[in-house]
Design an enzyme around this catalytic site. Structure first.
Site, PDB file in Angstrom:
ATOM      1  CB  SER A  44      -0.674   0.177   1.180  1.00 31.16           C
ATOM      2  OG  SER A  44      -1.254  -1.220   1.743  1.00 31.16           O
ATOM      3  CB  THR A  45       3.801   2.172   2.013  1.00 30.17           C
ATOM      4  OG1 THR A  45       3.385   1.541   3.265  1.00 30.17           O
ATOM      5  CG2 THR A  45       4.798   3.336   2.413  1.00 30.17           C
ATOM      6  CE1 TYR A 133      -0.968  -5.729   4.082  1.00 30.54           C
ATOM      7  CE2 TYR A 133      -0.534  -4.992   2.165  1.00 30.54           C
ATOM      8  CZ  TYR A 133      -1.020  -4.523   3.337  1.00 30.54           C
ATOM      9  OH  TYR A 133      -1.000  -3.371   3.559  1.00 30.54           O
ATOM     10  CE  LYS A 161       2.120  -5.506   4.891  1.00 32.14           C
ATOM     11  NZ  LYS A 161       1.352  -4.524   6.010  1.00 32.14           N
TER      12      LYS A 161
END
Ligand code: NGF
Length: 288
Positions: A44-45, A133, A161
């Site tokens: 996402s980052t 994730y 994660k």
């Protein structure tokens, strides 16, 4: 594969094109200054869900080229387009990424059988390990202990994660699957996750706060809880200020304050206003 992984930012120019020089600088800053153990690329980052397949591939290439074998690399390849996920899994495995990761499929309300089939389809196509994730707040996919257990039956799924504030579930997963890797995903909850004996963490704010994140994990492992709480408190002061000002944009401004060409975020993410840029610089001055 244990340790601290920065959820890597990408530098884009005003038009949203990859700024290769800036991306390489962000990578070097994370390795040399933040001393992280690895990078989580195109999460996402990294604004992954806003960019083309071609740009994703180029970012994977640039990062691998800059890193070589200095730190571990995890490639986030998850996509609603399963053909793209498979293509990126193969591409990054061929590039030499140490593991792949895939966000649970989102938007449509997929049932668990569909989620399981998604992971198995990606994994059938590559000889690599995968980290799930899980970020229910953004995907709407809430898996329970039994469902994680079913996914973990695939030996190529080596961990998760875990980006959720559910410490009951986190403890149950830790207890039930001691050999799987658990990475904490919320940086503001790193200490709370650390006491449950996680294997590492993956976070956006490690781009600008990697050293404190390491202190939190080390102090917790040594049982120095008072000191660990102090560092988490400082970290949370930083994170609260960043979230209040605009998460990814503010982290980029903080990197720029340190001379790194972190560029812009891609639309539809907004540009910071002048006073917000000023605030981001104050946060950097205080905490970096
Ligand atoms: O940015 C988000 C989305 N979460 C990140 C991290 O879990 C994302 C977290 O560090 C990530 O690893 C990725 O790039 O895929 C937060 O930004 C941080 O804890 C502040 O809330 O919510």
């Amino acid at each position: 594969m244990k340790g601290l992984y920065t959820a890597l930012m990408c530098s884009f120019d005003e038009k949203g094109k990859i700024n290769e020089k800036g991306l390489r600088e962000i990578v070097r800053h994370n390795i040399q200054e933040s001393q992280i153990d690895g990078l989580y690329v195109n999460g996402s980052t990294g604004e992954n869900f806003l960019i083309s397949t071609e740009d994703k591939k180029r970012i994977f290439e640039i990062v691998k080229d800059e890193v070589g074998d200095q730190v571990k690399l995890i490639a986030q390849v998850g996509s609603l387009n399963i053909d793209e996920a498979v293509e990126l899994a193969q591409f990054t495995t061929d590039l030499g990424y140490d593991a792949i990761s895939a966000v649970t499929p989102f938007y449509y309300k997929f049932n668990f059988e569909e989620v399981k089939d998604y992971y198995n389809t990606i994994l059938e196509s590559v000889d690599n390990d995968l980290i799930i994730y899980s970020i229910p707040a953004l995907t709407g996919v809430n898996m329970n202990l039994e469902q994680f257990g079913e996914l973990f039956e695939n030996e190529k799924i080596i961990g998760v994660k875990f980006t959720a504030p559910d410490f009951f579930l986190l403890e149950r997963i830790r207890h039930a699957f001691p050999d799987k890797l658990i990475y904490s995903g919320f940086d503001e909850m790193l200490l709370s996750a650390s006491v449950l004996n996680i294997d590492g963490a993956i976070g956006s704010t490690f781009n600008v706060n990697g050293k404190r994140a390491r202190q939190i994990m080390e102090l917790s492992a040594e049982g120095k809880m008072e000191e660990a709480r102090k560092v988490q408190k400082e970290t949370n002061d930083l994170i609260a200020a960043v979230l209040d000002n605009g998460l990814y944009q503010t982290i980029k401004e903080m990197l720029k304050f340190k001379g790194i060409d972190a560029g812009h975020c891609r639309k539809p993410m907004r540009e910071l206003k002048e006073e917000e840029v000023g605030r981001a610089r104050q946060i950097a001055e205080k905490y970096m």
